[in-house]
Structure formats: C-alpha cells, structure tokens
Write a protein that holds these residues in place. Structure first.
Motif, PDB file in Angstrom:
ATOM      1  N   ARG A   6       0.798  -1.223   0.000  1.00 48.11           N
ATOM      2  CA  ARG A   6       0.000   0.000   0.000  1.00 48.11           C
ATOM      3  C   ARG A   6       0.841   1.290   0.000  1.00 48.11           C
ATOM      4  N   GLY A  25       1.053   4.190  -3.056  1.00 43.26           N
ATOM      5  CA  GLY A  25       0.817   5.627  -2.969  1.00 43.26           C
ATOM      6  C   GLY A  25       1.909   6.432  -3.643  1.00 43.26           C
ATOM      7  N   SER A  47      -7.129   0.076  -5.094  1.00 44.07           N
ATOM      8  CA  SER A  47      -7.862   0.908  -4.142  1.00 44.07           C
ATOM      9  C   SER A  47      -7.187   2.253  -3.936  1.00 44.07           C
ATOM     10  N   MET A  48      -5.851   2.268  -3.933  1.00 46.95           N
ATOM     11  CA  MET A  48      -5.155   3.543  -3.780  1.00 46.95           C
ATOM     12  C   MET A  48      -5.379   4.434  -4.996  1.00 46.95           C
ATOM     13  N   GLN A  84      -9.100   5.725  -4.789  1.00 51.10           N
ATOM     14  CA  GLN A  84      -9.391   6.646  -3.695  1.00 51.10           C
ATOM     15  C   GLN A  84      -8.599   7.942  -3.799  1.00 51.10           C
ATOM     16  N   LEU A  85      -7.324   7.856  -4.132  1.00 56.12           N
ATOM     17  CA  LEU A  85      -6.542   9.081  -4.272  1.00 56.12           C
ATOM     18  C   LEU A  85      -6.998   9.888  -5.478  1.00 56.12           C
ATOM     19  N   THR A 107     -11.110   8.164   6.991  1.00 59.50           N
ATOM     20  CA  THR A 107     -10.383   8.546   5.779  1.00 59.50           C
ATOM     21  C   THR A 107     -10.611  10.015   5.445  1.00 59.50           C
ATOM     22  N   ASN A 130      -0.882  11.636   0.456  1.00 65.14           N
ATOM     23  CA  ASN A 130      -1.111  10.396  -0.272  1.00 65.14           C
ATOM     24  C   ASN A 130      -0.435   9.205   0.399  1.00 65.14           C
ATOM     25  N   GLY A 185      -2.148   6.153   2.527  1.00 63.91           N
ATOM     26  CA  GLY A 185      -1.804   4.790   2.151  1.00 63.91           C
ATOM     27  C   GLY A 185      -1.398   3.966   3.363  1.00 63.91           C
TER      28      GLY A 185
END
Length: 399
Positions: A59, A63, A112-113, A116-117, A327, A340, A344
């Motif tokens: 993770r 990021g 997912s990173m 979401q980012l 989050t 970021n 992460g």
C-alpha cells in the motif's frame, strides 16, 4: 448529476463494483473448500489473511507510484495482473489459492489507492466524504448477492461454473477499467537522475515514523486496525461458524451485513463529518455498535439465528461509518505534501487488521471455539471506546 455523482465518477464506482465482485464469491468458496479438504482454521485463516496482508505491504509503495505516474496508468497495469490472478483460481486447488490470494492482494493495493486518491484529488473538499463513501459503498455492494451466488456454485458441485464466473468478472473489469478517465488526474512526475526506488524507500520510512509522531494518524490507525480485526474474523470464519448456529446461514448473514453497509453508506453519506474535526460521540457510538455486534455473533451459537442476524445488522452499520469517517478526517488534517503516502499507511493498517482477523483468530478458534473468538472481538471493540473518546480535545484542531 454533478460532483461525486457525475458520470466520470459513476464509471469509477462501477469499476469498483466489478473488481470486488470476485472477492465476495471467493470469501465464501475458499473457507468451504478448505474445510472440505480437511484444512484447519489456522490454515484457512492464513490463506484468507494473506490477501490483505499482501495489500498492506504494497500500500505505501502504491501511494508513491501513483503520485509519480498518475492513477489511470497504474490502474490499467494492475487490472491486467488482476485478471491473471482470477484465472489462477480456475485451475488450482487450495494450495494454489494461497499464491493467487497473494497476487490478487498486491493488485488490490494499487487498485484501491488509485481509485481513492484519484477521487480525493478530483473532488472539491465539500464532496470528498461523498466520493469516498460511494467508493466504499460499491466495494461492498457485491457482498449482497455474492455470498448467495457462491453458496449456489458450491452446492452444484461443479467448479466449472466457478471458473466461468471468475473469467467473466475478469473480462468485464478489464473492459470498464481501460475506458475509465479521471478529469483532474495528476500529471506524472518525471523520473530524475536520482534513484526513484531510493526516494520511494525514504518516503515510506518517513511515513512510518509519522504513524508514531502524528497523533491524528496514530489514533485513526489504531481504531481502524482494531475494528478491522473484527471485520476480518467475520469474513474468514462466518461461512464455517454459521453451520454451528441453530437455523443459521452464512449467506444470509453476509447478505444482511453487506446490504446494511450499502444502505447506510448511501443514506448516511451526508452525515459523515467532512470538516476535519474529531467527533468523539460519533466515533464512540460507532465502536459501541461494533462491540454489541460482536457480542451478538458470539452468543448466537446458543441463542440462535436471530441474534446472529442482529449482529450482522449492527456490524454493517459500524463498518459503513468507520472507514469513510476516518479517511475523510485524515484527508483534512494530514500534511498536504505527505497526504497520499500517509493515507496509504492508514489504509494499510485497515488491511493489516482484516488480515490478522484471519491469521490470529484462526488459531484462537482452533484452541477454543468460534463463540469465544467472537467474544474476544467484542472485548477489543470495548477497549477502543476509550481511545475514541478525546477528553483533551487534542484532535479538534488541524495542524
């Protein structure tokens, strides 16, 4: 529609739904097949936990790379690898599942990173919580029908049906993913003369130190880690535990929990704090729901299916609220230049918790019982009530 519900973001939510559809089926099939082959709870927990343990390890690196190359470019690469991981499930046994889970876990870290980012960077501050909630909602939406589909596949005794299902999901995910677009995508950084791997390693070392030194990140991470242990224990062992509950059904439990997560995240998305302030009463209430839910699941072995399903309902509400709340809070209070990577790291703590829910709770279930294991989960939730309460007000102000 505009903001978090505009068409470009709806396509990203659809991609999220397709991506996690496979996992909603695998979360049921793997424990059932493991037990059928004589595997212990420890072995099953290890296989289930390896997925998010791998995700956790990748993770922070994800990021960094997403920040450098942009979410879309990374997304397309990992969707290809994820398709190969799903294909592995179609011709391997329980031993091969471990390798497939590890490969799939590494893909999920980047997926997912990137999503979401990308959502956080593309949306204005007032819409962030809605965007994160919608992403989380779609990641759980497959859990409504996925468990029932998995039970149906298992009862047919024809694993060829399972193979076809995995292939179809892989193809559809690829088609949607390769046409996705983020309007305000970050420009990739140019690779300089210095070693990019060194800068990534330094960034991760600095981020890890922030886990201890930054009170915002520390408190949020400990809460998420503890709650995720409970969520992981449910995911890994409810398919087996439900067989010991009078009138209990794992498919019904998982469907109720997923449906509640979906409904709560959609209906309550505007209630989630999105101003960067810590709400002690809100967080304590969420952890209390988690504690009571664990107690209900623990006592269901003697009290019956109704208490099991009550636990599913309460667990779903807690799960719906906790992750997007923390989050969103961190997106405001963390330093902009490290946001970021630090988010992460926070998400990695959530992954670690779910992984430990299988890896650690498996041996506990082997040496005691499923009921005792879920009672321990309730004790963990109760302990977190104290952490969620912020008497000093230390986290009420942004740095």
């Amino acid at each position: 529609m505009k903001g978090a519900l505009s068409w470009p973001f709806m396509r990203l939510y659809l991609l999220t739904l397709l991506y996690f559809s496979a996992n909603s089926i695998l979360n049921v099939i793997i424990p059932l097949k493991g037990e059928a082959l004589g595997a212990s709870n420890t072995t099953i927990g290890l296989i289930m936990g390896s997925y998010l343990l791998t995700t956790m390890l990748f993770r922070p690196w994800a990021g960094q790379l997403i920040h450098r190359y942009g979410p879309i470019r990374v997304l397309r690469i990992i969707l290809t690898i994820n398709g190969l991981a799903l294909l592995l499930y179609t011709f391997t046994d329980i031993g091969g599942y471990f390798f497939a889970r590890v490969l799939q876990g590494s893909c999920t870290a980047f997926f997912s990173m990137a999503l979401q980012l990308g959502i956080i960077d593309a949306l204005p501050e007032k819409d962030r919580s809605q965007g994160i909630s919608m992403y989380s909602l779609c990641s759980y939406l497959p859990g409504i029908l996925g468990p029932m589909l998995a039970i149906g596949i298992w009862q047919t005794g024809e694993m060829s049906v399972f193979a076809v299902t995995m292939i179809v999901i892989a193809v559809l995910t690829g088609l949607v993913g390769f046409t996705a677009y983020m309007k305000q995508e970050q420009q990739p950084e140019q690779a300089g003369g210095s070693s990019s791997s060194n800068s990534t390693a330094i960034g991760m070392i600095k981020a890890t130190s922030q886990l201890i030194r930054n009170p915002h990140l520390l408190k949020s991470s400990v809460l998420m880690l503890s709650a995720s242990i409970v969520f992981g224990a449910v995911t890994a062992f409810v398919p087996l535990y439900a067989m010991h509950v009078p009138g209990g059904s794992a498919a019904i439990y998982l469907m109720i929990q997923a449906a509640v997560v979906v409904a709560a995240r959609f209906l309550l998305r505007k209630k989630i704090p999105s101003d960067g302030n810590w709400r002690s009463s809100f967080m304590m209430g969420t952890m209390l729901l988690l504690t009571v839910a664990s107690l209900c699941v623990s006592m269901a072995a003697t009290a019956g299916a109704l208490l099991l399903y009550a636990g599913a309902l309460l667990m779903g509400v807690a799960q719906a609220l906790l992750y997007p709340t923390l989050t969103t809070y961190l997106s405001f209070v963390l330093p902009q230049d490290q946001r970021n990577v630090l988010i992460g790291l926070f998400i990695a703590m959530a992954d670690l918790g779910v992984s430990l829910g299988g890896i650690v709770m498996g041996p506990i279930a082997d040496f005691t019982s499923y009921s005792m294991m879920y009672m321990i989960c309730a004790i963990i939730g109760a302990a977190m009530l104290l952490l969620a309460y912020d008497k000093s007000g230390m986290l009420m102000n942004k740095e």
